[in-house]
Design a protein around this motif. Structure first.
Motif, PDB file in Angstrom:
ATOM      1  N   ARG A  19      -9.437  -2.861  -2.384  1.00  0.00           N
ATOM      2  CA  ARG A  19      -8.749  -1.763  -1.696  1.00  0.00           C
ATOM      3  C   ARG A  19      -7.401  -2.249  -1.194  1.00  0.00           C
ATOM      4  O   ARG A  19      -7.249  -3.426  -0.866  1.00  0.00           O
ATOM      5  CB  ARG A  19      -9.595  -1.282  -0.514  1.00  0.00           C
ATOM      6  CG  ARG A  19     -10.921  -0.690  -0.938  1.00  0.00           C
ATOM      7  CD  ARG A  19     -11.801  -0.387   0.252  1.00  0.00           C
ATOM      8  NE  ARG A  19     -11.205   0.642   1.097  1.00  0.00           N
ATOM      9  CZ  ARG A  19     -11.479   0.773   2.389  1.00  0.00           C
ATOM     10  NH1 ARG A  19     -12.315  -0.037   2.980  1.00  0.00           N
ATOM     11  NH2 ARG A  19     -10.913   1.738   3.094  1.00  0.00           N
ATOM     12  N   PHE A  34      -3.671  -2.001   3.757  1.00  0.00           N
ATOM     13  CA  PHE A  34      -3.615  -1.081   4.892  1.00  0.00           C
ATOM     14  C   PHE A  34      -4.874  -0.225   5.008  1.00  0.00           C
ATOM     15  O   PHE A  34      -5.263   0.155   6.106  1.00  0.00           O
ATOM     16  CB  PHE A  34      -2.369  -0.187   4.805  1.00  0.00           C
ATOM     17  CG  PHE A  34      -1.137  -0.812   5.401  1.00  0.00           C
ATOM     18  CD1 PHE A  34      -0.982  -2.186   5.446  1.00  0.00           C
ATOM     19  CD2 PHE A  34      -0.131  -0.021   5.916  1.00  0.00           C
ATOM     20  CE1 PHE A  34       0.156  -2.774   5.998  1.00  0.00           C
ATOM     21  CE2 PHE A  34       1.012  -0.596   6.480  1.00  0.00           C
ATOM     22  CZ  PHE A  34       1.146  -1.968   6.517  1.00  0.00           C
ATOM     23  N   HIS A  35      -5.515   0.069   3.875  1.00  0.00           N
ATOM     24  CA  HIS A  35      -6.765   0.839   3.916  1.00  0.00           C
ATOM     25  C   HIS A  35      -7.912  -0.049   4.383  1.00  0.00           C
ATOM     26  O   HIS A  35      -8.751   0.366   5.192  1.00  0.00           O
ATOM     27  CB  HIS A  35      -7.087   1.437   2.544  1.00  0.00           C
ATOM     28  CG  HIS A  35      -6.178   2.562   2.163  1.00  0.00           C
ATOM     29  ND1 HIS A  35      -6.172   3.775   2.816  1.00  0.00           N
ATOM     30  CD2 HIS A  35      -5.227   2.654   1.201  1.00  0.00           C
ATOM     31  CE1 HIS A  35      -5.261   4.570   2.287  1.00  0.00           C
ATOM     32  NE2 HIS A  35      -4.669   3.906   1.302  1.00  0.00           N
ATOM     33  N   ARG A  42      -7.544  -0.502   8.000  1.00  0.00           N
ATOM     34  CA  ARG A  42      -7.372   0.787   8.683  1.00  0.00           C
ATOM     35  C   ARG A  42      -6.067   0.851   9.481  1.00  0.00           C
ATOM     36  O   ARG A  42      -6.008   1.406  10.574  1.00  0.00           O
ATOM     37  CB  ARG A  42      -8.575   1.048   9.588  1.00  0.00           C
ATOM     38  CG  ARG A  42      -9.880   1.107   8.808  1.00  0.00           C
ATOM     39  CD  ARG A  42     -11.110   1.118   9.649  1.00  0.00           C
ATOM     40  NE  ARG A  42     -11.141   2.265  10.542  1.00  0.00           N
ATOM     41  CZ  ARG A  42     -11.951   2.362  11.569  1.00  0.00           C
ATOM     42  NH1 ARG A  42     -12.797   1.394  11.844  1.00  0.00           N
ATOM     43  NH2 ARG A  42     -11.930   3.418  12.344  1.00  0.00           N
ATOM     44  N   VAL A  43      -4.997   0.261   8.916  1.00  0.00           N
ATOM     45  CA  VAL A  43      -3.699   0.228   9.591  1.00  0.00           C
ATOM     46  C   VAL A  43      -3.075   1.621   9.646  1.00  0.00           C
ATOM     47  O   VAL A  43      -2.579   2.047  10.683  1.00  0.00           O
ATOM     48  CB  VAL A  43      -2.733  -0.776   8.896  1.00  0.00           C
ATOM     49  CG1 VAL A  43      -1.341  -0.692   9.506  1.00  0.00           C
ATOM     50  CG2 VAL A  43      -3.283  -2.188   9.009  1.00  0.00           C
ATOM     51  N   GLU A  44      -3.114   2.346   8.514  1.00  0.00           N
ATOM     52  CA  GLU A  44      -2.511   3.682   8.476  1.00  0.00           C
ATOM     53  C   GLU A  44      -3.154   4.602   9.510  1.00  0.00           C
ATOM     54  O   GLU A  44      -2.469   5.365  10.189  1.00  0.00           O
ATOM     55  CB  GLU A  44      -2.614   4.268   7.071  1.00  0.00           C
ATOM     56  CG  GLU A  44      -1.648   3.620   6.097  1.00  0.00           C
ATOM     57  CD  GLU A  44      -1.711   4.210   4.709  1.00  0.00           C
ATOM     58  OE1 GLU A  44      -2.218   5.329   4.546  1.00  0.00           O
ATOM     59  OE2 GLU A  44      -1.247   3.529   3.781  1.00  0.00           O
ATOM     60  N   GLU A  45      -4.463   4.495   9.630  1.00  0.00           N
ATOM     61  CA  GLU A  45      -5.196   5.324  10.597  1.00  0.00           C
ATOM     62  C   GLU A  45      -4.732   5.009  12.026  1.00  0.00           C
ATOM     63  O   GLU A  45      -4.537   5.904  12.842  1.00  0.00           O
ATOM     64  CB  GLU A  45      -6.693   5.010  10.449  1.00  0.00           C
ATOM     65  CG  GLU A  45      -7.603   5.792  11.354  1.00  0.00           C
ATOM     66  CD  GLU A  45      -9.046   5.335  11.206  1.00  0.00           C
ATOM     67  OE1 GLU A  45      -9.680   5.125  12.263  1.00  0.00           O
ATOM     68  OE2 GLU A  45      -9.519   5.180  10.054  1.00  0.00           O
ATOM     69  N   GLN A  46      -4.507   3.723  12.315  1.00  0.00           N
ATOM     70  CA  GLN A  46      -4.059   3.321  13.648  1.00  0.00           C
ATOM     71  C   GLN A  46      -2.620   3.782  13.911  1.00  0.00           C
ATOM     72  O   GLN A  46      -2.294   4.183  15.029  1.00  0.00           O
ATOM     73  CB  GLN A  46      -4.174   1.806  13.796  1.00  0.00           C
ATOM     74  CG  GLN A  46      -5.630   1.334  13.821  1.00  0.00           C
ATOM     75  CD  GLN A  46      -5.742  -0.174  13.824  1.00  0.00           C
ATOM     76  OE1 GLN A  46      -5.077  -0.838  14.597  1.00  0.00           O
ATOM     77  NE2 GLN A  46      -6.577  -0.706  12.953  1.00  0.00           N
ATOM     78  N   VAL A  47      -1.761   3.737  12.881  1.00  0.00           N
ATOM     79  CA  VAL A  47      -0.383   4.202  13.039  1.00  0.00           C
ATOM     80  C   VAL A  47      -0.383   5.707  13.318  1.00  0.00           C
ATOM     81  O   VAL A  47       0.348   6.193  14.181  1.00  0.00           O
ATOM     82  CB  VAL A  47       0.470   3.871  11.790  1.00  0.00           C
ATOM     83  CG1 VAL A  47       1.816   4.570  11.849  1.00  0.00           C
ATOM     84  CG2 VAL A  47       0.661   2.365  11.664  1.00  0.00           C
ATOM     85  N   GLU A  48      -1.226   6.467  12.607  1.00  0.00           N
ATOM     86  CA  GLU A  48      -1.329   7.907  12.836  1.00  0.00           C
ATOM     87  C   GLU A  48      -1.762   8.186  14.271  1.00  0.00           C
ATOM     88  O   GLU A  48      -1.245   9.097  14.923  1.00  0.00           O
ATOM     89  CB  GLU A  48      -2.327   8.525  11.855  1.00  0.00           C
ATOM     90  CG  GLU A  48      -1.752   8.723  10.460  1.00  0.00           C
ATOM     91  CD  GLU A  48      -2.797   9.217   9.456  1.00  0.00           C
ATOM     92  OE1 GLU A  48      -3.851   9.752   9.889  1.00  0.00           O
ATOM     93  OE2 GLU A  48      -2.565   9.061   8.253  1.00  0.00           O
ATOM     94  N   ARG A  49      -2.708   7.390  14.779  1.00  0.00           N
ATOM     95  CA  ARG A  49      -3.176   7.573  16.155  1.00  0.00           C
ATOM     96  C   ARG A  49      -2.063   7.286  17.166  1.00  0.00           C
ATOM     97  O   ARG A  49      -2.014   7.907  18.229  1.00  0.00           O
ATOM     98  CB  ARG A  49      -4.389   6.683  16.428  1.00  0.00           C
ATOM     99  CG  ARG A  49      -5.660   7.276  15.822  1.00  0.00           C
ATOM    100  CD  ARG A  49      -6.894   6.435  15.983  1.00  0.00           C
ATOM    101  NE  ARG A  49      -7.053   5.854  17.290  1.00  0.00           N
ATOM    102  CZ  ARG A  49      -7.770   4.747  17.514  1.00  0.00           C
ATOM    103  NH1 ARG A  49      -8.353   4.123  16.523  1.00  0.00           N
ATOM    104  NH2 ARG A  49      -7.878   4.266  18.730  1.00  0.00           N
ATOM    105  N   SER A  53      -0.118  10.445  17.564  1.00  0.00           N
ATOM    106  CA  SER A  53      -0.898  11.645  17.857  1.00  0.00           C
ATOM    107  C   SER A  53      -0.507  12.221  19.219  1.00  0.00           C
ATOM    108  O   SER A  53      -0.202  11.480  20.154  1.00  0.00           O
ATOM    109  CB  SER A  53      -2.387  11.294  17.860  1.00  0.00           C
ATOM    110  OG  SER A  53      -3.139  12.387  18.299  1.00  0.00           O
TER     111      SER A  53
END
Length: 200
Positions: free
Chosen positions: A156, A159-160, A163-170, A173
């Motif tokens: 994978r 970043f997936h 879970r870096v992208e998820e943390q950046v989105e948070r 938020s």
């Protein structure tokens, strides 16, 4: 760089930034960043730098990151900068004008130089080419931290997997969940930032 209608500024007073200090090949002075305000720390740093061997007419300014560093770390940084200057001088003599003789390090090396400190557990890289460049840089400047550099070879994307992208989105938020079950709702307008405390 140019400012407004004024063009770029040129100088013969060159400066080459390192991790903990800036080398000034044509200004024979020792200085400490103004951001380091502790008088005792400033005095200690100046005294330490004056003990190091360096070519005459070559000055040094200790950067903010140099505060709290060991004598060995500072010495290694200075030696790296002097080697860099010597390479630059050789390039000047062997190049035909016009030629680029020095270019500031790229984003990867600048990030490692400025942000990779002993309190960072590991640096994970997913490109073999970038891994080799960082490893070469660390070998010269921070050999004791080389073992913390890891090459990621998972299936994978990096970043997936982490879970870096998820943390950046948070981070961006508008809703910030709280441990109690409530939340904060942040809204930015031209005039103000409103923060609504939602009890949940």
């Amino acid at each position: 760089d140019g400012i407004g209608k004024k063009g770029a500024t040129l100088t013969t007073y060159l400066s080459i930034p390192g991790k903990y200090m800036v080398l000034m090949p044509s200004l024979a002075r020792v200085g400490v960043s103004k951001k380091i305000r502790d008088v005792e720390v400033r005095r200690r740093l100046k005294s330490t730098i004056r003990e190091f061997e360096r070519p005459p007419q070559m000055g040094v300014i200790v950067r903010t990151a140099g505060a709290g560093r060991t004598k060995e770390e500072l010495k290694r940084d200075l030696e790296y900068l002097i080697r860099l200057w010597e390479n630059l001088e050789r390039r000047v003599k062997s190049s035909r004008a016009p030629a680029t003789i020095f270019r500031e390090s790229d984003l990867v090396i600048r990030t490692i130089r400025d942000a990779f400190t002993p309190d960072v557990d590991e640096v994970i890289v997913d490109s073999e080419e970038v891994y080799e460049r960082i490893d070469e840089f660390l070998a010269q400047l921070m050999p004791d931290l080389r073992e913390r550099l890891m090459l990621f070879d998972g299936e994978r994307p990096l970043f997936h997997a982490w879970r870096v992208e998820e943390q950046v989105e948070r981070l961006f938020s508008h809703r910030v969940p709280l441990a109690s079950g409530g939340s904060l709702i942040l809204e930015q307008t031209e005039a103000l930032v409103s923060i609504d405390v939602n009890s949940g």
